[in-house]
Design an enzyme around this catalytic site. Structure first.
Site, short mmCIF file in Angstrom:
data_model
loop_
_atom_site.label_atom_id
_atom_site.label_comp_id
_atom_site.label_asym_id
_atom_site.label_seq_id
_atom_site.Cartn_x
_atom_site.Cartn_y
_atom_site.Cartn_z
N LYS A 44 0.70 -1.37 0.07
CA LYS A 44 -0.06 0.20 -0.03
C LYS A 44 0.80 1.35 -0.08
O LYS A 44 0.49 2.23 0.67
CB LYS A 44 -1.12 -0.19 1.24
CG LYS A 44 -1.84 -1.31 1.13
CD LYS A 44 -2.49 -1.59 -0.05
CE LYS A 44 -3.42 -0.32 -0.72
NZ LYS A 44 -4.14 -0.73 -2.03
N HIS A 99 6.81 -7.19 -2.27
CA HIS A 99 7.03 -6.56 -1.13
C HIS A 99 7.90 -7.21 -0.24
O HIS A 99 7.88 -6.79 1.07
CB HIS A 99 5.46 -6.52 -0.54
CG HIS A 99 4.33 -6.04 -1.14
ND1 HIS A 99 4.65 -4.43 -1.74
CD2 HIS A 99 3.21 -6.20 -1.68
CE1 HIS A 99 3.30 -4.17 -2.26
NE2 HIS A 99 2.47 -5.13 -2.36
N SER A 129 -4.73 2.85 4.31
CA SER A 129 -4.99 1.98 3.08
C SER A 129 -5.00 0.32 3.41
O SER A 129 -5.75 -0.31 2.71
CB SER A 129 -3.85 2.56 2.22
OG SER A 129 -3.97 1.98 1.03
#
Length: 286
Positions: A44, A99, A129
């Site tokens: 995010k 990520h 988020s």
């Protein structure tokens, strides 16, 4: 946070769609090359936006590619089953996304001059988020409230672990010539200049018209309307877009509308302590 997650060396990972290849010895044999471009970010923080920008840079601003090929195929995720298989069989240089904290990268990454673009974002916005995003994914346990997710985030008990650890892991690479540090905030503030910076990093020259097209077709509005980028073709399969905000607002500072004063103060205290060893000028929200 538990449920459909597995802890690998202390860090939580989703294990249904995102079954990490590094859970097996095969992962250590994955080969990076000097020509590869690896897009990295904590969840995010603007990963999908950056994939759209990179895709348009590669196509010289022509939107046909982003309108015909799903975002996750243009820059496969190295920690997903499908992404890993595609990338392991790749022929030639390619874009790839992740990520992953730095300690999970295979040895070949550190032996090659992979071009790395690392995107950071105000962690307060990342919290908000993340809360709205993960709740609609069928393979991640949903937090019962923003308060619960806030606590999970500070404890590092969210997918991909602690934001603070992620940042500290990757920041030592920031002065390398093959590492570009960008913030979500500067991308929002001046997208055109940010795209030019990315082009210089990649050694790509764009004509003014192509640059205009990159900026226009990577806008939040354009991405939200593009079915190859808004994840609508996965709706009901891996994600429920009615409850998960894959593309919610695309703004900076929305945390002020969701975190309480007490939460903001608690976060600031923890943030100042954990980030005191890093130069504040690296982080535009400071």
């Amino acid at each position: 946070m538990s449920g459909e997650n597995k802890r690998v060396n202390g860090v939580l990972f989703p294990t249904v769609v995102f079954t990490p290849a590094f859970m097996t010895e095969e992962w250590h044999n994955f080969l990076f090359t000097d020509e590869d471009v690896l897009l990295l970010a904590y969840p995010k923080s603007g990963t999908n936006w950056m994939v759209e920008i990179l895709s348009l840079i590669r196509s010289k601003g022509d939107p046909k590619w982003i309108q015909s090929v799903p975002l996750w195929e243009r820059s496969p995720w190295i920690e997903t089953d499908n992404g890993y298989k595609v990338l392991n069989d790749k022929k030639g240089p390619c874009f790839m996304s992740s990520h992953l904290p730095i300690q999970y990268l295979p040895k070949s990454f550190f032996n090659a001059k992979v071009k790395v673009i690392y995107v950071i974002r105000n962690p307060r916005d990342v919290i908000v988020s993340g809360h709205f995003f993960w709740k609609g994914l069928k393979y991640v346990q949903e937090a019962e409230s923003m308060e619960q997710y806030f606590d999970w985030f500070l404890e590092g008990n969210v997918p991909y672990g602690s934001w603070f650890d992620h940042i500290h892991g990757w920041m030592p690479m920031r002065d390398r010539e093959n590492f570009l540090l960008l913030s979500y905030e500067e991308l929002k503030r001046d997208t055109r200049s940010s795209v030019q910076k990315i082009c210089r990093f990649l050694g790509v020259e764009l004509e003014p018209e192509a640059l205009d097209s990159v900026v226009e077709n990577s806008s939040f509005k354009a991405m939200k309307e593009n079915k190859m980028s808004n994840y609508s073709i996965l709706d009901g399969v891996a994600i429920d877009l009615k409850t998960s905000a894959m593309m919610r607002k695309g703004v900076s500072g929305d945390w002020k509308n969701h975190l309480t004063v007490a939460q903001a103060e608690t976060f600031d205290e923890i943030y100042q302590e954990k980030m005191k060893d890093l130069p504040p000028e690296l982080f535009p929200w400071d």
